[in-house]
Write an enzyme that holds these catalytic residues in place. Structure first.
Site, mmCIF file in Angstrom:
data_model
loop_
_atom_site.group_PDB
_atom_site.id
_atom_site.type_symbol
_atom_site.label_atom_id
_atom_site.label_comp_id
_atom_site.label_asym_id
_atom_site.label_seq_id
_atom_site.Cartn_x
_atom_site.Cartn_y
_atom_site.Cartn_z
ATOM 1 N N GLU A 85 -7.276 -5.511 -0.072
ATOM 2 C CA GLU A 85 -7.484 -4.744 -1.503
ATOM 3 C C GLU A 85 -7.322 -5.463 -2.479
ATOM 4 O O GLU A 85 -6.493 -6.444 -2.768
ATOM 5 C CB GLU A 85 -6.138 -3.753 -1.151
ATOM 6 N N LYS A 269 4.344 2.458 -0.198
ATOM 7 C CA LYS A 269 2.971 2.006 0.202
ATOM 8 C C LYS A 269 2.527 0.635 -0.485
ATOM 9 O O LYS A 269 2.012 -0.148 0.287
ATOM 10 C CB LYS A 269 1.951 2.977 0.169
ATOM 11 N N ASP A 285 3.237 -8.243 13.977
ATOM 12 C CA ASP A 285 2.941 -6.955 14.213
ATOM 13 C C ASP A 285 3.351 -5.889 12.999
ATOM 14 O O ASP A 285 4.590 -5.599 12.680
ATOM 15 C CB ASP A 285 3.772 -6.590 15.396
ATOM 16 N N HIS A 383 -7.267 -2.766 -12.133
ATOM 17 C CA HIS A 383 -8.207 -2.629 -11.089
ATOM 18 C C HIS A 383 -9.681 -2.824 -11.411
ATOM 19 O O HIS A 383 -10.617 -3.023 -10.914
ATOM 20 C CB HIS A 383 -8.091 -1.051 -10.492
HETATM 21 C C1 MEV Z 1 -1.943 1.005 -4.353
HETATM 22 O O1 MEV Z 1 -2.540 0.388 -3.250
HETATM 23 C C2 MEV Z 1 -0.481 0.873 -4.586
HETATM 24 C C3 MEV Z 1 0.252 1.876 -5.721
HETATM 25 O O2 MEV Z 1 -0.199 3.140 -5.585
HETATM 26 C C4 MEV Z 1 1.675 1.661 -5.213
HETATM 27 C C5 MEV Z 1 2.573 2.562 -6.350
HETATM 28 O O3 MEV Z 1 1.999 3.713 -6.681
HETATM 29 O O4 MEV Z 1 3.666 2.200 -6.597
HETATM 30 C C6 MEV Z 1 -0.286 1.178 -7.055
#
Ligand code: MEV
Length: 433
Positions: A85, A269, A285, A383
């Site tokens: 990413e 995430k 892992d 991005h």
């Molecule tokens: C994108 O891979 C991760 C984010 O969505 C994390 C977040 O929202 O804190 C930018």
């Protein structure tokens, strides 16, 4: 150890890949063979892959980047990250620079204690069985250590037994026996699984019950790592937002994740974007880490954030993270994968605990970067810049030309390959006049 070097490498991102590889090689004292691994000249080959999994037909590559600026417990680290990413490595490096301005990360970790589970059923009385197991605790622990193996040789092994009766289940009452096992510098799944399989017949004899599963738990909540740090408020000010507003907006974003599972999932995430990338780079892992992290985030019955953010008395921003981090620096893919070996050398970590602490710091850094972007300008701007870079490179730009093409595409809000190709031609013509 890399204590003599600074990981603050201004302009690192502007260098070409071979230049960056050379800087890191110098920094970490990589041999020519280790450098060849990173450049894909050697590295994991099909023959090694064939020994790692079944039905192997080849290998699959991913980019490895370096996060700069990490200062953890007064020691500098360059952090290898393997991830597909865009933006994550840049974001983490940027956030590490902010924490560095506040003195760097302070980390800590538990002893590397894993939990192995034994499920016992068909018991006349679960509590009597639990008592019988605990009465034999010392003998059972000794029996586990008699299996031996490299972990025991290195000072690890069985540490404790715990019993957890679960009375009301659709298959009747069961007794869950936990073996607490110190895995030292290994992740330790194999050793723990061997240990619980070895103990099971004894547990059946002692309890008069029937053992079903014998397997480690990925909720490694006795093996947590923690990181915390401070960002001076002034570091967060931009042309668009004051430092006070930025601190407040980031705290609000953090609280959102604490109180709402929908937000917490995305928030975590993002944290795992950082964590997994180091876990993968070091051959660990990442499914185990993911499972443990999410289960820990739900430990109180409601899924919540893995981090906390608050303002200190001086008005500075402070953040902290805690999560189970069962990672190793010996055994498994860390030993087999040549790039994982190189990644560990770049990190210069001496123990599994030290690796876990670095990983926790990376998770906290990623979280700050994401929240800062989300709570100020939104993440799309950054991005789009990364996306524009990729398009510019695909259109044939290199060196300084990349940034000029990116800037031009962003200014006219047209990030497309055809436009990038036109710009490359245009700048090249202008350059040759
Ligand atoms: C994108 O891979 C991760 C984010 O969505 C994390 C977040 O929202 O804190 C930018």
């Amino acid at each position: 150890m890399n204590a003599q070097h600074s990981s603050r490498l201004p302009g690192f991102y502007k260098r070409s890949l071979p230049e960056r590889a050379a800087i890191v090689a110098e920094w970490a004292g990589l041999t020519p063979e280790e450098q060849a691994v990173l450049l894909g000249v050697s590295g994991l080959n099909a023959a090694q892959a064939d020994h790692m999994i079944e039905n192997a037909i080849g290998v699959y590559g991913l980019p490895m980047g370096i996060a700069t600026n990490f200062l953890i417990n007064d020691q500098d680290y360059l952090v290898p990250m393997v991830i597909e990413e865009p933006s994550v490595v840049a974001a983490v490096s940027n956030a590490a620079r902010l924490f560095r301005a506040g003195g760097g990360f302070i980390t800590s970790s538990d002893e590397p204690l894993m939990i192995g589970q034994i499920q016992v059923l068909d018991l006349a009385d679960v509590y009597v069985a639990a008592g019988a197991v605990m009465a034999q605790r010392d003998a059972l622990l000794r029996q586990v250590d008699e299996i031996g193996g490299s972990i025991v040789k290195h000072g690890g092994g069985a540490r404790d037994l715990q019993v957890r009766p679960i009375l009301d289940t659709p298959v009747g009452p069961m007794l869950i026996v936990h073996l607490i096992y110190d895995t030292r510098d290994a992740m330790g799944a194999n050793a723990v699984n061997t240990a619980v399989e070895h103990l099971a017949p004894q547990i059946e004899t002692i309890t008069g019950g029937r053992v079903n599963l014998r397997i480690l738990s990925n909720l490694a909540d006795q093996r947590k790592a923690r990181a915390e740090g401070m960002i001076p408020a002034g570091e967060l000010a931009t042309e668009r937002i004051t430092s006070e507003d930025a601190v407040q907006a980031i705290i609000e974003a953090g609280i959102f994740a604490e109180v709402d599972p929908y937000r917490a999932t995305t928030h975590n995430k993002g944290i795992l974007n950082g964590i997994d990338a180091v876990v993968i780079a070091t051959g660990n892992d990442w499914r185990a880490i993911e499972a443990g992290a999410h289960a820990y985030a739900a430990r109180d019955g409601r899924y919540t954030s893995l981090t906390q953010w608050w303002k200190d008395e001086q008005g500075n921003l402070r953040g902290a993270i805690e999560l189970p981090l069962a990672v190793g620096i010996v055994g498994g893919a860390t030993r087999v994968h040549p790039a994982a070996q190189v990644a560990l050398k770049i990190l210069g970590v001496q123990s599994a605990r030290q690796l876990a602490e670095v990983i926790a710091a990376v998770g906290l850094a990623q979280n700050l970067a994401a929240m800062r972007a989300l709570a100020t300008e939104g993440i799309q701007r950054g991005h789009m810049r990364m996306h524009a870079r990729q398009i510019a490179i695909a259109a044939g730009a290199s060196g300084d030309l990349v940034n000029r093409v990116v800037q031009a595409m962003i200014e006219d809000n047209t990030i497309r390959l055809e436009r990038a190709k036109e710009l490359v031609q245009q700048f090249k013509r202008a350059g040759s006049n």
